[in-house]
Design an enzyme around this catalytic site. Structure first.
Site, PDB file in Angstrom:
ATOM      1  N   HIS A 164       4.584   2.045   4.002  1.00 29.07           N
ATOM      2  CA  HIS A 164       4.188   0.691   4.406  1.00 29.07           C
ATOM      3  C   HIS A 164       5.030   0.133   5.538  1.00 29.07           C
ATOM      4  O   HIS A 164       4.652  -0.844   6.176  1.00 29.07           O
ATOM      5  CB  HIS A 164       4.271  -0.249   3.201  1.00 29.07           C
ATOM      6  CG  HIS A 164       3.207   0.021   2.189  1.00 29.07           C
ATOM      7  ND1 HIS A 164       2.109  -0.796   2.037  1.00 29.07           N
ATOM      8  CD2 HIS A 164       3.040   1.039   1.321  1.00 29.07           C
ATOM      9  CE1 HIS A 164       1.324  -0.295   1.100  1.00 29.07           C
ATOM     10  NE2 HIS A 164       1.866   0.807   0.637  1.00 29.07           N
ATOM     11  N   ASP A 372       7.969  -4.510  12.054  1.00 25.96           N
ATOM     12  CA  ASP A 372       7.162  -4.661  10.836  1.00 25.96           C
ATOM     13  C   ASP A 372       6.178  -3.497  10.764  1.00 25.96           C
ATOM     14  O   ASP A 372       5.595  -3.116  11.786  1.00 25.96           O
ATOM     15  CB  ASP A 372       6.362  -5.980  10.915  1.00 25.96           C
ATOM     16  CG  ASP A 372       6.237  -6.680   9.568  1.00 25.96           C
ATOM     17  OD1 ASP A 372       6.298  -5.990   8.538  1.00 25.96           O
ATOM     18  OD2 ASP A 372       6.078  -7.915   9.565  1.00 25.96           O
TER      19      ASP A 372
HETATM   20  C1  GDG Z   1       5.207  -4.601   3.571  1.00 29.11           C
HETATM   21  C2  GDG Z   1       5.538  -4.267   5.027  1.00 29.11           C
HETATM   22  C3  GDG Z   1       3.110  -4.312   5.545  1.00 29.11           C
HETATM   23  C4  GDG Z   1       3.545 -14.543   1.594  1.00 29.11           C
HETATM   24  N1  GDG Z   1       3.919 -15.744   1.136  1.00 29.11           N
HETATM   25  C5  GDG Z   1       3.167 -15.979   0.063  1.00 29.11           C
HETATM   26  C6  GDG Z   1       2.314 -14.909  -0.132  1.00 29.11           C
HETATM   27  N2  GDG Z   1       2.559 -14.043   0.826  1.00 29.11           N
HETATM   28  C7  GDG Z   1       1.831 -12.795   1.016  1.00 29.11           C
HETATM   29  C8  GDG Z   1       1.108 -12.821   2.327  1.00 29.11           C
HETATM   30  C9  GDG Z   1       0.891 -11.339   2.577  1.00 29.11           C
HETATM   31  C10 GDG Z   1       2.122 -10.714   1.927  1.00 29.11           C
HETATM   32  O1  GDG Z   1       2.703 -11.699   1.080  1.00 29.11           O
HETATM   33  C11 GDG Z   1       3.179 -10.314   2.945  1.00 29.11           C
HETATM   34  O2  GDG Z   1       2.751  -9.151   3.569  1.00 29.11           O
HETATM   35  P1  GDG Z   1       3.361  -8.659   4.946  1.00 29.11           P
HETATM   36  O3  GDG Z   1       2.500  -7.566   5.435  1.00 29.11           O
HETATM   37  O4  GDG Z   1       3.430  -9.805   5.882  1.00 29.11           O
HETATM   38  O5  GDG Z   1       4.864  -8.211   4.663  1.00 29.11           O
HETATM   39  P2  GDG Z   1       5.767  -7.372   3.559  1.00 29.11           P
HETATM   40  O6  GDG Z   1       5.875  -8.101   2.274  1.00 29.11           O
HETATM   41  O7  GDG Z   1       7.054  -7.143   4.264  1.00 29.11           O
HETATM   42  O8  GDG Z   1       5.017  -5.982   3.281  1.00 29.11           O
HETATM   43  C12 GDG Z   1       4.480  -4.825   5.961  1.00 29.11           C
HETATM   44  C13 GDG Z   1       2.864  -4.529   4.085  1.00 29.11           C
HETATM   45  O9  GDG Z   1       3.930  -3.986   3.287  1.00 29.11           O
HETATM   46  C14 GDG Z   1       1.556  -3.884   3.629  1.00 29.11           C
HETATM   47  O10 GDG Z   1       1.535  -2.527   3.944  1.00 29.11           O
HETATM   48  O11 GDG Z   1       2.109  -5.017   6.286  1.00 29.11           O
HETATM   49  O12 GDG Z   1       4.747  -4.450   7.296  1.00 29.11           O
HETATM   50  O13 GDG Z   1       6.838  -4.768   5.372  1.00 29.11           O
HETATM   51  O14 GDG Z   1      -0.253 -10.884   1.910  1.00 29.11           O
HETATM   52  O15 GDG Z   1      -0.047 -13.588   2.172  1.00 29.11           O
HETATM   53  N3  GDG Z   1       1.417 -14.832  -1.127  1.00 29.11           N
HETATM   54  C15 GDG Z   1       1.373 -15.874  -1.974  1.00 29.11           C
HETATM   55  N4  GDG Z   1       2.192 -16.968  -1.854  1.00 29.11           N
HETATM   56  C16 GDG Z   1       3.109 -17.050  -0.852  1.00 29.11           C
HETATM   57  O16 GDG Z   1       3.827 -18.021  -0.739  1.00 29.11           O
HETATM   58  N5  GDG Z   1       0.492 -15.834  -2.981  1.00 29.11           N
END
Ligand code: GDG
Length: 466
Positions: A164, A372
């Site tokens: 990821h 990222d």
């Molecule tokens: C890893 C990789 C890759 C955030 N705040 C809240 C909330 N979120 C959710 C977002 C989004 C998720 O969390 C974050 O996903 P990201 O992709 O931005 O980042 P990572 O957590 O670092 O994830 C990344 C991912 O894996 C998938 O492969 O894209 O690069 O680092 O869905 O919406 N959700 C809720 N409340 C919040 O306050 N419910």
């Protein structure tokens, strides 16, 4: 997706460090969000760490629960396992290394041994649950060595791995002691999936240059007679559901509250776990630069930053949070007016539907990680927009999503001046250009959604052993 898993018989077994939640509990984490839909469609087993530490650790009883057609099976970790495998090698060595942060990567031999031990233990506990015909899909950097253990237990099943986070080239990876050994262990998988072509190409270079794998072309590597497929599978979101969330009653309530507070001002939104890879400090500085260089935005634009705490590493997180509070406080002290707060910094999570409402009422989505794997927030921001009056996505060139979302305004997050200028451009963008860019982006994330991601990975895995 359902067709894929059934066509090859057997069950799907997913392995990841954290398992679940299956329902939206407001917890953050891209991995869980993307996997839930896949398992619900196929049925099967999801195996990983319980999140608990106990004396027996991986030698304790398997914790098991069912949710409809999905069985969750988890193991505890011992305190030693937790400190060495999870907090140590995975969080303090691999996470920084894979995000190009050699300056803060912290290697120690004991953690490396702990990582190897926990991978072996998880393989030993999983192997007896696997039946012939099952397909295994392992997720993320906690389990680089799992296939090695499963093969040692005699398993012949297809085993795929999806990373990821980013994968760096040999110059960076070589800073990890015994990286050759880790690369060889990775080649025990049948399929290695990466978020972007860049990550896949970096891995290929590492495998060829560091351990002498042969690149047979067409995404096939060979080492000591064993073939491994490699590919880029950019992870997607459930774009249609997310678009529905944005007009749900919960979203509407939040939008109303916010529009009342904004009184006609425009909002820039950021949503990120607090982590050094997300570039939050640089983002706040860029917003300050916008207010300095383009004074017309003072009192008319504000930045809402939602930042739920990262799991684990609580101490490092609270240091980062305090630092960000200082920067936000500085910007607010410098520019705030009696009826306007430039930066609102919310360090708590919120339900997804409420989040979708906030995306929809924000004119700009500001996604500026320093590095990222993909970044799902960029895709969610697009999915949540009003087609009649969509906002503008400002996206870091160092997010994996930038390879797919070229119609966003792409920025270098290290350049505060560049980001400030781009924010100015986004805020000034005419409606027809906003609509045009949004339409193209929305179609692309719908086409490459979470289901397309899972089925393309599983299809490639089914072919990998041919
Ligand atoms: C890893 C990789 C890759 C955030 N705040 C809240 C909330 N979120 C959710 C977002 C989004 C998720 O969390 C974050 O996903 P990201 O992709 O931005 O980042 P990572 O957590 O670092 O994830 C990344 C991912 O894996 C998938 O492969 O894209 O690069 O680092 O869905 O919406 N959700 C809720 N409340 C919040 O306050 N419910």
């Amino acid at each position: 997706m359902a067709a894929t898993a059934k066509a090859h018989g057997g069950r799907l077994i997913v392995v990841s460090n954290r398992v679940g939640p299956l329902k939206d509990t407001g917890r953050a984490g891209g991995l869980a969000v993307a996997l839930v839909d896949t398992l619900r469609r196929t049925g099967g087993l999801w195996f990983g760490w319980s999140g608990d530490v106990s004396e027996q650790g991986t030698f304790g009883p398997l914790k098991s629960e069912h949710s409809r057609n999905v069985r969750l099976a988890t193991l505890d970790l011992s305190q030693n396992d937790h400190d060495e495998y999870y907090a140590g090698f995975a969080n303090r060595m691999l996470w920084p290394l894979l995000h190009y942060r050699l300056d803060i990567a912290d290697f120690d031999r004991r953690s490396e041994d702990g990582y190897r031990r926990v991978n072996e233990r998880f393989a030993a506990r999983l192997a007896p649950m696997v039946e012939p015909g099952d397909t295994l899909w392992v997720h993320d950097y906690h389990f680089f060595r799992l296939a090695e253990g499963l093969r040692a237990a005699g398993l012949q099943n297809p085993i795929g791995f999806f990373l990821h986070v980013p994968f760096p080239g040999p110059d960076i990876l070589a800073a990890l002691p015994h990286h050759n050994d880790l690369l060889r262990a990775m080649l025990a998988y049948d399929l290695l999936g990466f978020q972007t072509e860049r990550d896949r190409d970096n891995f290929v270079r590492c495998a060829v240059e560091e351990v002498g794998a042969r690149n047979l072309g067409d995404g096939v590597l060979e080492l000591e007679g064993r073939r491994t497929r490699v590919g880029a599978f950019p992870i997607g979101i459930d774009a249609d559901s997310f678009a529905e969330y944005a007009v749900s009653p919960e979203a509407r309530i939040n939008r109303k509250r916010m529009e009342k507070a904004l009184v006609g001002r425009r909002q820039i939104i950021g949503v990120d776990r607090i982590d050094y890879s997300k570039g939050l400090n640089e983002r706040f500085r860029a917003f300050e630069r916008l207010l300095v260089d383009f004074p017309e935005h003072r009192s008319t634009v504000s930045l809402l930053q939602i930042a739920p705490p990262s799991r684990g590493e609580l101490e490092a997180y609270s240091d980062m949070r305090r630092q960000l509070e200082r920067v936000a406080g500085h910007v607010n002290g410098r520019f705030a007016d009696i009826d306007w707060t430039p930066i609102r910094f919310l360090t708590r999570g919120m339900p997804r539907r409420a989040l979708a409402g906030l995306y929809r009422s924000s004119r700009v989505g500001l996604v500026t990680p320093l590095r990222d794997g993909m970044n799902l927030v960029a895709k969610e921001y697009i999915a949540a927009q009003d087609p009649e009056d969509p906002g503008v996505l400002v996206l870091s060139r160092f997010a994996g999503a930038a390879e797919q979302l070229k119609e966003a305004l792409i920025v270098n997050p290290y350049s505060t001046v560049g980001v400030a200028e781009t924010l100015h451009k986004a805020l000034a963008m005419p409606l027809d250009e906003r609509q045009h860019r949004w339409r193209v982006l929305f179609e692309r994330i719908r086409e490459h959604d979470a289901h397309a991601f899972a089925s393309s990975f599983l299809d490639a895995l089914a072919k990998a052993q041919d």
